[in-house]
Design an enzyme around this catalytic site. Structure first.
Site, PDB file in Angstrom:
ATOM      1  N   HIS A   1       0.835  -1.522   0.560  1.00  0.00           N
ATOM      2  CA  HIS A   1       0.272   0.345  -0.271  1.00  0.00           C
ATOM      3  C   HIS A   1       0.929   1.325  -0.500  1.00  0.00           C
ATOM      4  O   HIS A   1      -0.172   2.622  -0.624  1.00  0.00           O
ATOM      5  CB  HIS A   1      -1.008  -0.197   1.091  1.00  0.00           C
ATOM      6  CG  HIS A   1      -0.309   0.326   2.734  1.00  0.00           C
ATOM      7  ND1 HIS A   1      -0.356  -1.055   3.075  1.00  0.00           N
ATOM      8  CD2 HIS A   1       0.449   1.209   3.058  1.00  0.00           C
ATOM      9  CE1 HIS A   1       0.681  -0.962   4.380  1.00  0.00           C
ATOM     10  NE2 HIS A   1       0.454   0.480   4.884  1.00  0.00           N
TER      11      HIS A   1
ATOM     12  N   LYS B   1       6.156   5.187  -1.170  1.00  0.00           N
ATOM     13  CA  LYS B   1       6.895   6.562  -0.387  1.00  0.00           C
ATOM     14  C   LYS B   1       8.514   6.459  -0.685  1.00  0.00           C
ATOM     15  O   LYS B   1       8.996   6.380   0.041  1.00  0.00           O
ATOM     16  CB  LYS B   1       6.453   5.958   0.842  1.00  0.00           C
ATOM     17  CG  LYS B   1       5.015   6.984   1.905  1.00  0.00           C
ATOM     18  CD  LYS B   1       5.089   6.534   2.789  1.00  0.00           C
ATOM     19  CE  LYS B   1       3.813   6.524   3.255  1.00  0.00           C
ATOM     20  NZ  LYS B   1       2.993   6.162   4.889  1.00  0.00           N
TER      21      LYS B   1
ATOM     22  N   HIS C   1       2.671   9.888  -3.388  1.00  0.00           N
ATOM     23  CA  HIS C   1       3.206   9.013  -2.461  1.00  0.00           C
ATOM     24  C   HIS C   1       1.733   7.423  -3.946  1.00  0.00           C
ATOM     25  O   HIS C   1       2.217   6.876  -4.047  1.00  0.00           O
ATOM     26  CB  HIS C   1       3.210   8.015  -1.337  1.00  0.00           C
ATOM     27  CG  HIS C   1       2.249   8.112  -0.830  1.00  0.00           C
ATOM     28  ND1 HIS C   1       2.179   8.852   0.305  1.00  0.00           N
ATOM     29  CD2 HIS C   1       1.983   6.676  -0.479  1.00  0.00           C
ATOM     30  CE1 HIS C   1       0.570   8.116   0.329  1.00  0.00           C
ATOM     31  NE2 HIS C   1       0.647   7.537   0.652  1.00  0.00           N
TER      32      HIS C   1
ATOM     33  N   HIS D   1      -5.987   6.409   0.095  1.00  0.00           N
ATOM     34  CA  HIS D   1      -6.395   7.957   0.164  1.00  0.00           C
ATOM     35  C   HIS D   1      -7.650   8.595  -0.205  1.00  0.00           C
ATOM     36  O   HIS D   1      -7.716   9.789   0.144  1.00  0.00           O
ATOM     37  CB  HIS D   1      -4.758   8.781   0.616  1.00  0.00           C
ATOM     38  CG  HIS D   1      -3.991   8.435   1.498  1.00  0.00           C
ATOM     39  ND1 HIS D   1      -4.445   7.923   2.921  1.00  0.00           N
ATOM     40  CD2 HIS D   1      -2.363   7.380   0.769  1.00  0.00           C
ATOM     41  CE1 HIS D   1      -2.957   7.471   3.150  1.00  0.00           C
ATOM     42  NE2 HIS D   1      -2.068   7.189   2.708  1.00  0.00           N
TER      43      HIS D   1
ATOM     44  N   ASP E   1      -6.385   0.354   8.171  1.00  0.00           N
ATOM     45  CA  ASP E   1      -5.667   1.702   7.710  1.00  0.00           C
ATOM     46  C   ASP E   1      -5.586   2.264   8.800  1.00  0.00           C
ATOM     47  O   ASP E   1      -4.722   2.447   9.957  1.00  0.00           O
ATOM     48  CB  ASP E   1      -5.053   1.720   6.842  1.00  0.00           C
ATOM     49  CG  ASP E   1      -3.361   2.642   6.415  1.00  0.00           C
ATOM     50  OD1 ASP E   1      -2.652   2.329   6.548  1.00  0.00           O
ATOM     51  OD2 ASP E   1      -3.766   3.845   5.709  1.00  0.00           O
TER      52      ASP E   1
END
Length: 285
Positions: free
Chosen positions: A149, A153, A178, A203, A231
């Site tokens: 996930h 990053k 990211h 997100h 998450d």
């Protein structure tokens, strides 16, 4: 001359091993089929003299030929298919080992809590099952997506990624890149492309206020909606470099309060209804 025989045999075996599987099958079939025809025709000529006997023998020989060649092809093809399956299994295992290596590097770099990535992967797959997803391939893609996930990053500087304090506007803008970085990495890998929904969209928010694309409602892929709840639960209930752990009751109340704005209400309802089982899955092997 006796010393040459094993070497000659080994050389012949080596040549056979270098032949492509489909060529090898055709060659073996051609040789054995030709031998069968030659010896069976010779036998019929020697054993039968009258026309009726020869005709009967030819019919029997034909049926035996079909049975013989069917068995021959079965065993030849089965051997090569089994070999291919073994090679494919080893290839899949190498992919899995690579994924686990990436995950370990990401967790160390991001300074996540111990076993964070494995924990959210197990819980997301458990949530997906309770939500009604049982297809093996779909669950595998969800598991891989959860593991990877935060793969995007790797493109974020350490000064931003592990900054103890609050990010400023420019730093936050970089951090929000990211998911797109993760998508771009996975989209070009055939084996992992089906699992890109979670890295790309976890997100996004149910009301459309998330990033990177501002998707809303069911436009957000279901795997990402499932993962988002897990998450956030994991982020709140465990301490991070920038925050203390929340009490469990406060975490569950927050998820309930954010249903319909941050989270898919149906996913939150499933998560809370099966909370004990989903939480327990975090520690399963």
């Amino acid at each position: 001359r006796m010393a040459e025989t094993p070497l000659a045999g080994m050389a012949g075996t080596g040549v056979l091993m270098r032949i492509k599987p489909h060529h090898k099958i055709a060659l073996i079939y051609l040789i054995l089929g030709s031998l069968w025809i030659f010896f069976s025709d010779t036998s019929v000529e020697l054993l039968f003299q009258d026309k009726a006997g020869i005709t009967f023998a030819q019919h029997v020989k034909g049926w035996f030929f079909i049975a013989f060649t069917s068995l021959l092809l079965f065993f030849l093809v089965r051997k090569d298919v089994t070999d291919i399956q073994h090679v494919n299994a080893r290839l899949m295992e190498s992919y899995e080992q690579t994924i686990r290596g990436w995950v370990r590097v990401m967790d160390l770099r991001h300074k996540e809590t111990k076993d964070h990535t494995q924990r959210v992967m197990r819980m997301t797959v458990a949530l997906a099952r309770h939500y009604g997803i049982h297809d093996h391939e779909t669950l595998k893609h969800i598991g891989h997506g959860a593991l990877l996930h935060d793969i995007g990053k790797i493109g974020i500087p350490d000064s931003i990624l592990i900054k103890p304090g609050k990010l400023d506007a420019d730093e936050w803008a970089q951090m929000q890149q990211h998911p797109q970085i993760g998508h771009d990495i996975l989209a070009n890998i055939d084996y992992l492309s089906p699992c890109k929904d979670i890295p790309w969209c976890h997100h996004e928010k149910w009301d459309g206020s998330g990033y990177p694309r501002g998707l809303a409602g069911e436009d957000i892929p279901l795997p990402a909606r499932l993962f988002a709840v897990v998450d956030v639960w994991d982020a709140l209930i465990h301490p991070r470099i920038y925050k203390l752990a929340w009490p469990e009751a406060d975490v569950l109340a927050h998820l309930q309060a954010q249903a319909g704005s941050h989270f898919d209400p149906a996913v939150v309802e499933t998560f809370l209804r099966h909370y004990d089982a989903i939480k327990a899955s975090a520690n399963e092997a």
